[in-house]
Design an enzyme around this catalytic site. Sequence first.
Site, PDB file in Angstrom:
ATOM      1  N   GLU A  25       1.120  -1.062  -0.247  1.00  0.00           N
ATOM      2  CA  GLU A  25      -0.223   0.195   0.222  1.00  0.00           C
ATOM      3  C   GLU A  25       0.924   1.073   0.073  1.00  0.00           C
ATOM      4  O   GLU A  25       0.303   1.940  -1.132  1.00  0.00           O
ATOM      5  CB  GLU A  25      -0.431   0.121   1.529  1.00  0.00           C
ATOM      6  CG  GLU A  25      -2.031   1.708   1.544  1.00  0.00           C
ATOM      7  CD  GLU A  25      -2.427   1.074   3.407  1.00  0.00           C
ATOM      8  OE1 GLU A  25      -1.578   1.466   4.005  1.00  0.00           O
ATOM      9  OE2 GLU A  25      -3.394   0.619   2.709  1.00  0.00           O
TER      10      GLU A  25
ATOM     11  N   ASP B 251      -5.595  -4.362  -4.089  1.00  0.00           N
ATOM     12  CA  ASP B 251      -5.876  -3.082  -3.995  1.00  0.00           C
ATOM     13  C   ASP B 251      -4.145  -2.180  -4.664  1.00  0.00           C
ATOM     14  O   ASP B 251      -4.151  -0.642  -5.699  1.00  0.00           O
ATOM     15  CB  ASP B 251      -6.266  -2.479  -3.081  1.00  0.00           C
ATOM     16  CG  ASP B 251      -6.053  -2.346  -2.450  1.00  0.00           C
ATOM     17  OD1 ASP B 251      -4.977  -2.903  -1.525  1.00  0.00           O
ATOM     18  OD2 ASP B 251      -5.864  -1.273  -0.963  1.00  0.00           O
TER      19      ASP B 251
END
Length: 837
Positions: free
Chosen positions: A244, A425
């Site tokens: 991330e 993600d």
Amino acid sequence: MRIHTTMRRRIALSAVGVLVAGTITLIADAAYAAPGCRVTYTKAWEGGGGFGANITITNIGDPFSSWTLAFTFPSSTQRVTNGWSANWTQSGQNVTATSMSWNGNLATNASASIGFNGTGSGANPTSFTVNGTACNNTTPTSAAPTTRPPTSSVVTTRPPTSRPPTTRPPTSAVPTSSVPTSSVPTSGPVVTTGSSPYTAEFLAQYAKIKDPANGYFSPEGVPYHSIETLMVEAPDHGHETTSEAYSFWLWLEAQYGRATGNWTPFNNAWVNMETYIIPTSAGQPGGQSTYNPSDPADYAPERPQPSQYPVSLSTSVIAGQDPLSAELASTYGNKLIYGMHWLLDVDDVYGFGTGRATTPECGDNTKRVTYINTYQRGPQESVWETVPHPSCETLRYGQSGYGYPPLFISGSGQTAQWRYTNAPDADARAVQAAYWALQWATAQGRQSQISSTITKAAKMGDYLRYAMYDKYFKNPGCTSPTCAAGSGKSSSSYMLTWYYAWGGDNAGSWAWRIGSSHWHQGYQNPFAAWILSSAGPAALRPQSPTAATDWNTSLTRQLDSYLWLQSAEGAIAGGATNSWNGAYEAPPSGTPTFYGWAYDWQPVFHDPPSNRWFGFQAWSLERVAEYYWVTGDAKAKTILDKWVAWAIGQTTCSATSYAFPSDLNWTGQPAASFSGGTPAANTNLHVTVANTTQDVGVAAAYIRTLTWYAAKANNTSAKNTAKCLLDGVLSKKDAQGVSVAETREDYNRFDDVWSSSSQAGLYVPSSFTGTMPNGDPISSSSTFLSIRSFLRSDPQWSKVQAYLNGGAAPTFTYHRFWAQADIAMAAADYGNLFPSG
């Protein structure tokens, strides 16, 4: 330049040059009946092939409503690469800076301060003009630059919250010796930073993040999860990092390239990512050459509680076929996976890397920046109940001769092995960042400078398709471990599930790959799906023959999922699973499905509930908003119209304070099962806001969602709310970035002992005894803290200890990398899309 046509009494200039500690002050005649100016040029830093300067322009003549500063560099190597508080251009050695909308009006004796960073070397400029009036006629001499500009260089005509950067923003955390000089612009105009003070805010925040003194990066240039080390959330230590953080770093550098025209930091960030968090061929022993796509992995059920582990592998449950392996191997010439592992122990605080300099393991010859993992034991395993372990398992630590695997998988023997887990993600966000880098670099005529990085992003998107597949490649609607195994692409959900993973034994004799059987709305990225589809830019289209078609389907599927999950109020509910309770059980009767996957209001993890956090709303809808801005897709607008209205209705914002949703509660379920067409309206699916927050990172994502939506939909309410929130966030600036105090009541869990009655605390089966690398014992009496005893030496530990002793819950000020990057980008987006404010 502005030309004065009114005849004025000519005044003789008696210029004086004053040099003090690298500051040259050049003064025109002090008479105020005509144009007059004073320019102070302060060299703020110099070294490593670059330099920076702060300039103060003082009007000592008649008032004027705008200004143009001009000067000439003595050396042809000196180039402005980025500037703030002015529109900067350069032609040859001639530099021009024009005023912004907010700092052009200068009364007599008023000042404006601007600045820039540059490359090259040479003497300071020797002459300056403002609106055509010469401000000096002396040649300054050299002096040692100050490390910080004097207080006189602070802008006096701009809002007090908009201070320009005061330290050098390094072009990259990678050593400058590795930066290709061809990546630095050497001709043509410098890209301007726009006419908005928010663009200057972006550069100021960027400078704080890249300032080595602030500690956002390790010595290797790896971004830490946070500056602070005593932190427990998804990572259990602040100086770990995640995929991330890397994806936000790439996005930040793309924005920096847009603002400055310098794409070296963007390229270098990708190289650093490849070096440290994308496993190399040496880090994947055997190269997965023994991987059999017809038998991708042995089945192991997931269990609701950590205390139900370890579980047994079963060869009787048949996994489906992996349809991607052969295609990817054919396209790229090997069976290696090109994707990020989700977690790194950057400073090797656990010690799994100790000794690797002399005993290489999994191709890793460093004692630092080691691959680790934590979560392994079902949806109820919170970070407080995890046992950190190395991704490269050599059986050196943990239980003697067995390592850490007996905590998770039962069996009489264990094999040295490696395994990596991808957070989809993050990879999708990296693709999203690459898209903007491509657009902005192309607009500057510099796309060739990032072409190789763009190709790598497309490759990452190719492998990201593994996240579309059920964990064991089972067909949708599986309600028993004996359900039909998938063939071809029948097991694809075309959604971004929670992870995909791959691994093998260290000898290279066997290998495996899995997808995930749960998807969450917060992970979806329809914009990345569009980028990688046949509709996206050709440069970012994956090379595999069926990839673009897969992403075409994924785009439609993801957009429909938002509508299927959109509550009556507008917020987006949880997600869906193809493996109820993680063991392919039958869901409760009446549970609606999405292409065969059963609705789950808290998919993936339950402590805390996975869709409780408003941040997942803001992250996910920001991607929808960018997609809407680029494409104008009516379906995306329908989703956003309702979501934005709900979110703004739950937000308060004024000149002095702001608040928006923090935790959400859910009731009901989608109206009907869906497998095509238009999802039905969800009149019985509801959300309520449990509490509110001022969290600056979540605020940034929320601001960006509103900004992109407002710019496309011409929505005044969304624009005004975005601006109000952005101003509120920027009012909380500090020396390291932006922050608010956080009270951590959950820190009472540091010393929780396992309780069978509450099913809380760190569970270690009685059959397992071992040690952490530092000698901390691992046993059934262990706690989160006892296997992390190094935390007691943390500078902030005393606050936690006081709480454990019965005192008040401790308060911390955190600077998370992703949050600080997103704050910078919120300012950049607003300044770019609304340059007039």
